[in-house]
Design a protein around this motif. Sequence first.
Motif, PDB file in Angstrom:
ATOM      1  N   GLU A   1       0.996  -1.097   0.071  1.00  0.00           N
ATOM      2  CA  GLU A   1      -0.146  -0.160   0.042  1.00  0.00           C
ATOM      3  C   GLU A   1       0.769   1.361  -0.100  1.00  0.00           C
ATOM      4  O   GLU A   1       1.940   1.418   0.706  1.00  0.00           O
ATOM      5  CB  GLU A   1      -0.672   0.189   1.333  1.00  0.00           C
ATOM      6  CG  GLU A   1      -2.171  -0.793   1.043  1.00  0.00           C
ATOM      7  CD  GLU A   1      -2.027  -2.273   1.716  1.00  0.00           C
ATOM      8  OE1 GLU A   1      -2.702  -2.998   1.873  1.00  0.00           O
ATOM      9  OE2 GLU A   1      -0.668  -2.541   1.793  1.00  0.00           O
ATOM     10  N   ASN A   2       0.467   2.445  -0.487  1.00  0.00           N
ATOM     11  CA  ASN A   2       1.027   3.538  -0.677  1.00  0.00           C
ATOM     12  C   ASN A   2       0.938   3.977   0.806  1.00  0.00           C
ATOM     13  O   ASN A   2      -0.445   4.029   1.329  1.00  0.00           O
ATOM     14  CB  ASN A   2       0.328   4.579  -1.728  1.00  0.00           C
ATOM     15  CG  ASN A   2       0.497   4.213  -3.063  1.00  0.00           C
ATOM     16  OD1 ASN A   2       1.614   4.181  -3.635  1.00  0.00           O
ATOM     17  ND2 ASN A   2      -0.324   3.769  -3.720  1.00  0.00           N
ATOM     18  N   VAL A   3       1.943   4.749   1.213  1.00  0.00           N
ATOM     19  CA  VAL A   3       1.788   5.199   2.810  1.00  0.00           C
ATOM     20  C   VAL A   3       2.276   6.632   2.865  1.00  0.00           C
ATOM     21  O   VAL A   3       3.403   6.765   2.322  1.00  0.00           O
ATOM     22  CB  VAL A   3       2.604   4.404   3.809  1.00  0.00           C
ATOM     23  CG1 VAL A   3       2.644   4.927   5.157  1.00  0.00           C
ATOM     24  CG2 VAL A   3       2.194   2.874   3.815  1.00  0.00           C
ATOM     25  N   ILE A   4       1.215   7.577   3.444  1.00  0.00           N
ATOM     26  CA  ILE A   4       2.047   8.940   3.530  1.00  0.00           C
ATOM     27  C   ILE A   4       1.767   9.252   5.130  1.00  0.00           C
ATOM     28  O   ILE A   4       0.868   8.815   6.018  1.00  0.00           O
ATOM     29  CB  ILE A   4       1.141  10.138   2.970  1.00  0.00           C
ATOM     30  CG1 ILE A   4       1.030   9.769   1.554  1.00  0.00           C
ATOM     31  CG2 ILE A   4       1.279  11.418   3.346  1.00  0.00           C
ATOM     32  CD1 ILE A   4      -0.135  10.839   0.686  1.00  0.00           C
ATOM     33  N   ILE A   5       2.954   9.498   5.641  1.00  0.00           N
ATOM     34  CA  ILE A   5       3.075   9.746   7.052  1.00  0.00           C
ATOM     35  C   ILE A   5       2.849  10.979   7.509  1.00  0.00           C
ATOM     36  O   ILE A   5       2.980  11.973   6.582  1.00  0.00           O
ATOM     37  CB  ILE A   5       4.537   9.684   7.521  1.00  0.00           C
ATOM     38  CG1 ILE A   5       5.024   8.188   7.270  1.00  0.00           C
ATOM     39  CG2 ILE A   5       4.679  10.035   8.985  1.00  0.00           C
ATOM     40  CD1 ILE A   5       6.447   8.148   7.838  1.00  0.00           C
ATOM     41  N   ILE A   6       1.680  11.299   8.293  1.00  0.00           N
ATOM     42  CA  ILE A   6       1.082  12.658   8.628  1.00  0.00           C
ATOM     43  C   ILE A   6       1.512  12.750  10.229  1.00  0.00           C
ATOM     44  O   ILE A   6       0.950  11.951  11.001  1.00  0.00           O
ATOM     45  CB  ILE A   6      -0.320  12.897   8.486  1.00  0.00           C
ATOM     46  CG1 ILE A   6      -1.112  11.490   9.200  1.00  0.00           C
ATOM     47  CG2 ILE A   6      -0.514  12.957   7.192  1.00  0.00           C
ATOM     48  CD1 ILE A   6      -2.615  11.850   8.983  1.00  0.00           C
TER      49      ILE A   6
END
Length: 225
Positions: free
Chosen positions: A73-78
Amino acid sequence: MKILAIEDEPQLLGNIKESLEKENFLVETASDYHSAIDKIFIYEYDCILLDIMLPNGNGLNILAELKKAGKNENVIIISAKDSLDDKLKGLELGADDYLTKPFHLAELNARVKAVLRRQKLDGKDTIEIANSVLDLKERTFMVDRQNIPLNRKEFDILNYFLLNKNRLVTKSALAEHVWGDNSDEADNFDFVYYQIKNLRKKLQSAHADIEIESVYGIGYKLVEK
């Protein structure tokens, strides 16, 4: 497209969900480490928005578990932590992007769209197969340059099929992707059947050179004629 937002601040989580749903994403949520792990390893997502600091655990550990399990899965850390070490560690563990709080929701939306385009379409906004073109940005569908109106579910179903051309798509996978996690509580998949039936009629009427075949007892497959 299906997104999991993992964030422990209720107000921010609600704002993220509302903002992404306005962009026609299907959004599921988790507010702590354990519920996030449960969802990640039961369901499939196109993108995961991941806070580092979570109740009962750490977002970077979730990233490590994803990598260990071979999930892509694509993961964007926020995260509120504007630490170079955290950013580097997250990227090393497989994160696709990093966004520091506070951020504008429009910026988050743009980052999500960017990572999804990079993975699925090599940066393009359209999927072109035979005489059909699906524009993901404008949410339009063209056959021989003629616009074919689709409702939201029809568009999302066709999008999923086109991204999985010639692959068997099970009814349960399609229902989960387009209708969300609650679809597994349904008694049957009649709601999938009716949407497929209407979409097939539109493809036929438009003389599209693609069709959705039934695979008896299992699901469907989109192929070129």
